[in-house]
Design an enzyme around this catalytic site. Structure first.
Site, PDB file in Angstrom:
ATOM      1  N   LYS A 115      -5.958  11.109   1.799  1.00 27.54           N
ATOM      2  CA  LYS A 115      -4.809  10.714   0.964  1.00 27.54           C
ATOM      3  C   LYS A 115      -4.265  11.896   0.174  1.00 27.54           C
ATOM      4  O   LYS A 115      -3.078  11.934  -0.148  1.00 27.54           O
ATOM      5  CB  LYS A 115      -5.183   9.552   0.039  1.00 27.54           C
ATOM      6  CG  LYS A 115      -5.338   8.244   0.800  1.00 27.54           C
ATOM      7  CD  LYS A 115      -5.061   7.037  -0.073  1.00 27.54           C
ATOM      8  CE  LYS A 115      -5.138   5.770   0.770  1.00 27.54           C
ATOM      9  NZ  LYS A 115      -5.099   4.560  -0.037  1.00 27.54           N
ATOM     10  N   LYS A 197      -6.807   5.308  13.142  1.00 29.32           N
ATOM     11  CA  LYS A 197      -6.882   3.869  12.853  1.00 29.32           C
ATOM     12  C   LYS A 197      -5.484   3.310  12.588  1.00 29.32           C
ATOM     13  O   LYS A 197      -4.594   4.025  12.121  1.00 29.32           O
ATOM     14  CB  LYS A 197      -7.831   3.591  11.682  1.00 29.32           C
ATOM     15  CG  LYS A 197      -7.238   3.842  10.334  1.00 29.32           C
ATOM     16  CD  LYS A 197      -8.034   3.161   9.206  1.00 29.32           C
ATOM     17  CE  LYS A 197      -7.288   3.452   7.904  1.00 29.32           C
ATOM     18  NZ  LYS A 197      -7.772   2.874   6.710  1.00 29.32           N
ATOM     19  N   LYS A 200      -1.163   0.578   7.590  1.00 35.01           N
ATOM     20  CA  LYS A 200       0.159   0.159   7.117  1.00 35.01           C
ATOM     21  C   LYS A 200       0.941   1.343   6.560  1.00 35.01           C
ATOM     22  O   LYS A 200       2.146   1.261   6.391  1.00 35.01           O
ATOM     23  CB  LYS A 200       0.041  -0.967   6.096  1.00 35.01           C
ATOM     24  CG  LYS A 200      -0.835  -0.672   4.893  1.00 35.01           C
ATOM     25  CD  LYS A 200      -1.175  -1.959   4.115  1.00 35.01           C
ATOM     26  CE  LYS A 200      -2.363  -1.726   3.189  1.00 35.01           C
ATOM     27  NZ  LYS A 200      -3.301  -2.803   3.097  1.00 35.01           N
TER      28      LYS A 200
HETATM   29  P1  TYM Z   1      -7.546  -1.770   2.612  1.00 32.05           P
HETATM   30  O1  TYM Z   1      -6.571  -2.523   1.785  1.00 32.05           O
HETATM   31  O2  TYM Z   1      -7.147  -0.419   3.123  1.00 32.05           O
HETATM   32  O3  TYM Z   1      -7.995  -2.621   3.842  1.00 32.05           O
HETATM   33  C1  TYM Z   1      -8.487  -3.941   3.682  1.00 32.05           C
HETATM   34  C2  TYM Z   1      -9.558  -4.250   4.723  1.00 32.05           C
HETATM   35  O4  TYM Z   1      -9.040  -4.068   6.049  1.00 32.05           O
HETATM   36  C3  TYM Z   1      -9.890  -3.192   6.771  1.00 32.05           C
HETATM   37  N1  TYM Z   1      -9.042  -2.390   7.693  1.00 32.05           N
HETATM   38  C4  TYM Z   1      -9.268  -2.258   9.002  1.00 32.05           C
HETATM   39  N2  TYM Z   1     -10.225  -2.788   9.797  1.00 32.05           N
HETATM   40  C5  TYM Z   1     -10.171  -2.469  11.109  1.00 32.05           C
HETATM   41  N3  TYM Z   1      -9.219  -1.687  11.658  1.00 32.05           N
HETATM   42  C6  TYM Z   1      -8.238  -1.144  10.907  1.00 32.05           C
HETATM   43  N4  TYM Z   1      -7.298  -0.391  11.465  1.00 32.05           N
HETATM   44  C7  TYM Z   1      -8.238  -1.426   9.505  1.00 32.05           C
HETATM   45  N5  TYM Z   1      -7.430  -1.077   8.473  1.00 32.05           N
HETATM   46  C8  TYM Z   1      -7.949  -1.668   7.374  1.00 32.05           C
HETATM   47  C9  TYM Z   1     -10.549  -2.317   5.710  1.00 32.05           C
HETATM   48  O5  TYM Z   1     -11.750  -1.753   6.186  1.00 32.05           O
HETATM   49  C10 TYM Z   1     -10.768  -3.315   4.604  1.00 32.05           C
HETATM   50  O6  TYM Z   1     -11.954  -4.065   4.822  1.00 32.05           O
HETATM   51  N6  TYM Z   1     -10.656   0.095  -0.832  1.00 32.05           N
HETATM   52  C11 TYM Z   1     -10.325  -1.093  -0.064  1.00 32.05           C
HETATM   53  C12 TYM Z   1      -9.978  -2.285  -0.921  1.00 32.05           C
HETATM   54  C13 TYM Z   1     -11.014  -2.619  -1.945  1.00 32.05           C
HETATM   55  C14 TYM Z   1     -12.277  -3.216  -1.666  1.00 32.05           C
HETATM   56  C15 TYM Z   1     -12.880  -3.400  -2.949  1.00 32.05           C
HETATM   57  C16 TYM Z   1     -12.927  -3.615  -0.505  1.00 32.05           C
HETATM   58  C17 TYM Z   1     -10.906  -2.477  -3.290  1.00 32.05           C
HETATM   59  N7  TYM Z   1     -12.033  -2.946  -3.889  1.00 32.05           N
HETATM   60  C18 TYM Z   1     -14.151  -3.968  -3.053  1.00 32.05           C
HETATM   61  C19 TYM Z   1     -14.191  -4.168  -0.612  1.00 32.05           C
HETATM   62  C20 TYM Z   1     -14.801  -4.346  -1.884  1.00 32.05           C
HETATM   63  C21 TYM Z   1      -9.115  -0.785   0.805  1.00 32.05           C
HETATM   64  O7  TYM Z   1      -8.344   0.079   0.502  1.00 32.05           O
HETATM   65  O8  TYM Z   1      -8.934  -1.642   1.835  1.00 32.05           O
END
Ligand code: TYM
Length: 332
Positions: A115, A197, A200
């Site tokens: 990032k 990967k 969005k």
């Molecule tokens: P975020 O918002 O980027 O993504 C949410 C969830 O989707 C999964 N994910 C994917 N899985 C498979 N293939 C992909 N291309 C893909 N893109 C996203 C992510 O692994 C995630 O499970 N930091 C976290 C949000 C967060 C969080 C937490 C998660 C904040 N606090 C506490 C767990 C526990 C994030 O940015 O996810």
């Protein structure tokens, strides 16, 4: 009986529209866990502002993701659904945990490095500190498991390190959580660059499928998906594009990888790619329609997040009180 269930917690950032990766890697798996586990699912809006957001978009996306949680099958009667910024304990615990997290370990986080590269004009302290807030999100609820996609594993690892460090300094305080990966879909890849990967924040919209994409857009993106010149529908490391499409198709239809390979044996990509598109259109159609219906009922969404925040706050406050006491803060 209720008391004995193990707890799960996870979150998604409402920093844009959700992708097929978020659905297959995370939310869809959560829906199957609701009966077996005591579940807490939130919208990480505090995390979302580590990257500049237009305020109106962030607000709209927060409602949209909440509606998508429910449209995908998360039931507010079974699981606690809430918005992170509604529970002050997240920011409060994050501050305390900051003082038990090392600069060096945060510097090694790959998401921070990525990032920092993609937002070189805004490498703010929040972006650097992001994993500590995520550790607070998790540890406040004392979950046994955190269901996520593969890209979040490093953040769970640092959360465990912080928790262990705190526990050994002050006696058992936090449950040490384990990551929980679904059988498939832990990493859905970009359709245009299948070694990256699906995300969005990809500047190329042909790389990702959004849960709210129209059927014709989904079909177009799958037809254009990058594959290879081999023309055989088989899952293999040197065929990342085709392997990704096979995994998506398997998940959308409930078939195994071997069944998909057999179904398309002797058939080319011209037949395979539209079939994947159609399967995804049908999988997402009910979710999109139900999301639209729920977005028309703001009062209901507001009731869900208010009730959720109350339940979440009760659990979170217990942990925060314990932490404040252990570090030596005077009780008000
Ligand atoms: P975020 O918002 O980027 O993504 C949410 C969830 O989707 C999964 N994910 C994917 N899985 C498979 N293939 C992909 N291309 C893909 N893109 C996203 C992510 O692994 C995630 O499970 N930091 C976290 C949000 C967060 C969080 C937490 C998660 C904040 N606090 C506490 C767990 C526990 C994030 O940015 O996810």
């Amino acid at each position: 009986m209720e008391e004995q269930k193990k707890r799960m917690l996870s979150m998604v950032q409402p920093s844009g529209h959700l992708t097929l990766g978020n659905y297959l890697g995370a939310i869809r798996n959560w829906t199957t866990l609701q009966d077996e586990y005591d579940c807490v699912f939130a919208l990480a809006d505090l995390h979302a502002i580590t990257v500049r957001q237009k305020p109106a978009d962030l607000r709209r996306n927060t409602y949209e993701v909440l509606a998508q949680y429910m449209a995908a099958g998360l039931d507010p009667e079974k699981s606690v659904l809430f918005i992170q910024s509604h529970v002050a304990a997240h920011a409060q615990l994050a501050w305390v945990l900051n003082c038990y997290t090392m600069f060096g370990e945060l510097s090694r986080m790959t998401q921070f490095k990525d990032k920092s590269r993609s937002h070189a004009d805004n490498i703010n302290a929040g972006l650097f500190d992001y994993p500590v807030l995520m550790a607070a999100d998790i540890l406040l609820y004392q979950p046994n498991y955190v269901p996520v996609g593969i890209d979040q594993l490093q953040h769970i690892e640092i959360c465990r390190d912080i928790a262990q460090r705190f526990n050994s300094a002050y006696s058992e305080t936090f449950t040490i959580p384990e990551p929980y990966l679904g059988k498939m879909g832990g990493k859905v890849m970009s359709l245009s660059e299948p070694t990256k990967k699906m995300s969005k924040s990809d500047p190329n919209p042909n790389g990702f499928i959004l849960l709210m994409d129209k059927p014709e857009d989904i079909m177009r993106k799958f037809k254009r998906a990058v594959t290879d010149s081999d023309m055989r529908v088989v899952c293999r490391e040197d065929k990342p594009g085709v392997s990704n499409l096979i995994t998506i198709y398997a998940q959308a239809t409930g078939k195994t990888i071997e069944e998909v390979e057999a179904e398309f044996e002797g058939k080319g990509y011209g037949e395979f790619k539209p079939a994947v598109g159609e399967a995804v259109v049908e999988m997402l159609r009910p979710i999109r329609e139900e999301t639209e219906r729920l977005l028309g009922d703001k009062a209901y969404l507001e009731k869900v997040y208010r009730d959720g925040a109350q339940k979440a706050e009760r659990i979170a406050q217990r942990t925060l009180d314990k932490v404040y006491r252990k570090v030596g803060f005077v009780k008000r």
